[in-house]
Design an enzyme around this catalytic site. Structure first.
Site, mmCIF file in Angstrom:
data_model
loop_
_atom_site.group_PDB
_atom_site.id
_atom_site.type_symbol
_atom_site.label_atom_id
_atom_site.label_comp_id
_atom_site.label_asym_id
_atom_site.label_seq_id
_atom_site.Cartn_x
_atom_site.Cartn_y
_atom_site.Cartn_z
ATOM 1 N N HIS A 1 38.992 13.447 92.734
ATOM 2 C CA HIS A 1 37.619 13.287 93.148
ATOM 3 C C HIS A 1 37.821 12.600 94.718
ATOM 4 C CE1 HIS A 1 33.361 12.277 93.629
ATOM 5 N NE2 HIS A 1 33.269 13.293 92.896
ATOM 6 N N ASP B 1 33.374 16.774 85.477
ATOM 7 C CA ASP B 1 33.436 18.140 85.015
ATOM 8 C C ASP B 1 34.517 18.377 83.794
ATOM 9 O OD1 ASP B 1 31.518 19.346 86.552
ATOM 10 O OD2 ASP B 1 32.909 19.350 88.355
HETATM 11 N N1 CMC Z 1 45.553 18.813 90.519
HETATM 12 C C1 CMC Z 1 46.572 18.575 91.149
HETATM 13 N N2 CMC Z 1 46.585 17.829 92.445
HETATM 14 C C2 CMC Z 1 45.712 17.555 92.727
HETATM 15 C C3 CMC Z 1 44.228 17.630 92.276
HETATM 16 C C4 CMC Z 1 44.412 18.294 90.945
HETATM 17 N N3 CMC Z 1 42.961 18.585 90.444
HETATM 18 N N4 CMC Z 1 43.192 17.103 93.096
HETATM 19 C C5 CMC Z 1 43.943 16.716 94.158
HETATM 20 N N5 CMC Z 1 45.383 16.938 93.930
HETATM 21 C C6 CMC Z 1 46.356 16.614 95.067
HETATM 22 C C7 CMC Z 1 46.143 17.283 96.254
HETATM 23 O O1 CMC Z 1 47.067 18.436 96.082
HETATM 24 C C8 CMC Z 1 46.582 16.405 97.261
HETATM 25 O O2 CMC Z 1 48.006 16.371 97.390
HETATM 26 P P1 CMC Z 1 49.085 15.928 98.641
HETATM 27 O O3 CMC Z 1 48.365 14.577 99.175
HETATM 28 O O4 CMC Z 1 50.311 16.007 98.059
HETATM 29 O O5 CMC Z 1 48.575 17.222 99.618
HETATM 30 C C9 CMC Z 1 46.117 15.050 96.724
HETATM 31 O O6 CMC Z 1 45.972 15.182 95.482
HETATM 32 C C10 CMC Z 1 44.970 14.985 97.490
HETATM 33 O O7 CMC Z 1 43.756 15.867 97.099
HETATM 34 P P2 CMC Z 1 43.054 16.511 98.123
HETATM 35 O O8 CMC Z 1 42.725 17.897 97.936
HETATM 36 O O9 CMC Z 1 43.314 15.919 99.519
HETATM 37 O O10 CMC Z 1 41.372 15.671 97.936
HETATM 38 P P3 CMC Z 1 40.120 15.969 98.254
HETATM 39 O O11 CMC Z 1 39.417 14.568 98.301
HETATM 40 O O12 CMC Z 1 40.010 16.815 99.509
HETATM 41 O O13 CMC Z 1 39.618 16.860 97.137
HETATM 42 C C11 CMC Z 1 38.889 17.552 95.082
HETATM 43 C C12 CMC Z 1 38.894 16.623 95.997
HETATM 44 C C13 CMC Z 1 37.875 17.380 93.935
HETATM 45 C C14 CMC Z 1 38.200 18.739 95.768
HETATM 46 C C15 CMC Z 1 39.920 18.030 94.272
HETATM 47 O O14 CMC Z 1 40.518 16.751 93.660
HETATM 48 C C16 CMC Z 1 40.125 19.044 93.402
HETATM 49 O O15 CMC Z 1 40.169 20.538 93.871
HETATM 50 N N6 CMC Z 1 40.042 18.779 92.194
HETATM 51 C C17 CMC Z 1 39.849 20.064 91.102
HETATM 52 C C18 CMC Z 1 38.170 20.502 91.358
HETATM 53 C C19 CMC Z 1 37.330 19.577 90.803
HETATM 54 O O16 CMC Z 1 37.737 19.135 89.581
HETATM 55 N N7 CMC Z 1 36.401 19.297 91.386
HETATM 56 C C20 CMC Z 1 35.075 18.710 90.773
HETATM 57 C C21 CMC Z 1 34.929 17.479 91.392
HETATM 58 S S1 CMC Z 1 33.755 16.317 90.715
HETATM 59 C C22 CMC Z 1 32.385 17.153 90.665
HETATM 60 C C23 CMC Z 1 31.513 17.602 91.791
HETATM 61 O O17 CMC Z 1 31.467 16.480 92.521
HETATM 62 O O18 CMC Z 1 31.216 18.747 92.025
#
Ligand code: CMC
Length: 427
Positions: free
Chosen positions: A305, A362
């Site tokens: 998140h 989720d």
């Molecule tokens: N699985 C594997 N690796 C992950 C995941 C995951 N679900 N989420 C983040 N990471 C890694 C990512 O690859 C990155 O690694 P690095 O620093 O080596 O590049 C690090 O963790 C930070 O991730 P980020 O993408 O920079 O983080 P963000 O804040 O931009 O994204 C997120 C947050 C929710 C989009 C992301 O965690 C994700 O894609 N999760 C899966 C989708 C999901 O469950 N979304 C629902 C969010 S909660 C409900 C809502 O608010 O809608």
């Protein structure tokens, strides 16, 4: 100048006020930065930028805390109802008994949609994703309720908000009914907000439908857990759309479009699909390995998140609700075991520990929604239904702010510098 933040650029020094909220991090007020320095700040994804002032929701992502107007989500989920939370968000306080009855009455009186709105559904293919229908039909409300689109009139703003909250269950249930080829079911105002939604979704005109109290309670709790979540992507979209003076129905349609994405509201659908694809606990290590592989685009859906770097408090309530519903319905779903074991394995894996990746709301919601009988394509629709309360509350807050201006971010331009047009035969 006291608690000012000091900023230096090209040898010139500037100071900017540091604002303090009730709780949460300090905020450096850089509104004058461009005027004084000629420089912009750069913050793609808004990881360090507060876009507005708000009294609605507070999140401490490090501690896993979520408060609506000060009340912890766990307490609201345990003791409150979705209509109470809607009142809290929209009107500022938990209602007294009289206020509650007046509020639920008002919402109930707006549950029907204009009969001509039905025509919109016929224009969609039967296999249309219900979120596509939601974007279209909610946007179309602007064309039906002209008497509540003057955003400068607080009374009209409130009527539009009530209409949106009241009509979302009807519109969502109609999207579902259309997809399965069953007749639409009109609202029954004798039922609760959530009971009415369940009946419009799962009932048929040919038979009586009895709302199962345990399902009604679980569904209502799911709505509470999704009601608002501070300045997330879809809420920011609603605010940005609203900042131009667009009418509330159009703004909420914009929020629905943003919510649809798999990184946001679409994650509950993606999470359940992923759990089904894993299928058996034996295959979990393979998927964890893929999630960690930088060359593989796969991510653990329902994990991680932007704000929570700890357990999402909504995920704990959701996990508990899955257990309760399974017990009541006397059902079992092997996917729940896969989810529990996946969570345990991920939370013990250094990759997820180091990156502070925990289950989010989720991760478990799809399991419970599926047990209630919703197809995966409806999951994000339910999120949109509940989040409409937060969207309209945030939209009202923004429009009522006398200092509100159109949202207009700046950019770091990296395209070509000025150059002269070259005629086609000279390129
Ligand atoms: N699985 C594997 N690796 C992950 C995941 C995951 N679900 N989420 C983040 N990471 C890694 C990512 O690859 C990155 O690694 P690095 O620093 O080596 O590049 C690090 O963790 C930070 O991730 P980020 O993408 O920079 O983080 P963000 O804040 O931009 O994204 C997120 C947050 C929710 C989009 C992301 O965690 C994700 O894609 N999760 C899966 C989708 C999901 O469950 N979304 C629902 C969010 S909660 C409900 C809502 O608010 O809608």
């Amino acid at each position: 100048m006291g608690d000012n933040a000091k900023f230096s650029i090209d040898g010139d020094n500037f100071e900017y006020p540091v604002l303090q909220g009730t709780i949460g991090p300090d905020v450096v007020d850089i509104r004058k930065l461009y005027g004084q320095t000629g420089a912009f700040t750069y913050d793609p994804g808004f990881t360090s930028t507060a876009s507005c002032e708000s009294e609605l929701t507070f999140i401490d992502g490090g501690e896993g805390v979520l408060l609506h107007r000060g009340y912890p989500i766990e307490q609201l989920a345990e003791n409150s109802s979705f209509m109470e939370v809607a009142h809290l968000l929209l009107r500022g306080e938990l209602p007294t008994a009289d206020e509650y009855s007046e509020f639920t009455n008002t919402i109930t009186r707006h549950t029907m949609v204009h009969e001509q709105l039905r025509g919109f559904y016929q224009g969609f293919r039967r296999d249309a994703h219900p979120m596509a229908i939601m974007c279209g039909v909610v946007g179309a409300l602007s064309a039906f309720y002209h008497d509540s689109t003057d955003i400068n009139d607080p009374a009209q703003r409130m009527i539009a908000s009530h209409r949106l909250v009241a009509k979302m269950p009807t519109i969502a249930a109609m999207a579902y009914k259309y997809s399965i080829g069953q007749p639409f079911v009109y609202p029954d105002n004798e039922l609760s907000y959530t009971g009415n939604f369940l009946r419009m979704t799962f009932g048929v005109p040919a038979e009586e439908y009895e709302v199962h109290p345990a399902i009604e309670k679980a569904m209502d709790r799911i709505f509470i857990l999704h009601a608002d979540h501070e300045q997330n992507a879809s809420t920011s979209t609603v605010r940005l759309a609203g900042s131009s003076g667009a009418n509330p129905f159009a703004c909420i349609a914009a929020g629905i479009a943003c919510l649809w994405g798999p990184a946001h509201g679409g994650a509950n659908e993606a999470a359940l699909n992923m759990l089904h694809e894993i299928g058996h606990p034996d295959r979990i290590p393979e998927y964890i390995k893929r999630a960690k592989d930088k060359d593989d685009p796969f991510r653990l859906m329902g994990f991680g998140h932007r704000v929570y770097k700890n357990y999402d408090p909504r995920a704990s309530v959701m996990q508990e609700t899955v257990r309760e519903v399974f017990e009541t319905l006397k059902v079992k779903d092997p996917v729940f075991d896969v989810a529990l074991q996946l969570e345990e394995m991920a939370l013990n894996d250094p990759y997820f520990i180091d990156k502070k990746l925990f289950p989010n709301v989720d991760f478990y919601s799809g399991i419970i929604l599926s047990a209630i009988g919703f197809p995966t394509s409806m999951f994000t629709v339910l999120f949109a239904l509940a989040r409409t309360v937060g969207w309209v509350a945030q939209w009202n807050e923004m429009i009522s702010d006398p200092g509100q201006r159109i949202g207009r971010p700046r950019q770091l331009y990296t395209g070509p510098a000025k150059r002269d047009y070259v005629p086609i035969d000279k390129r």
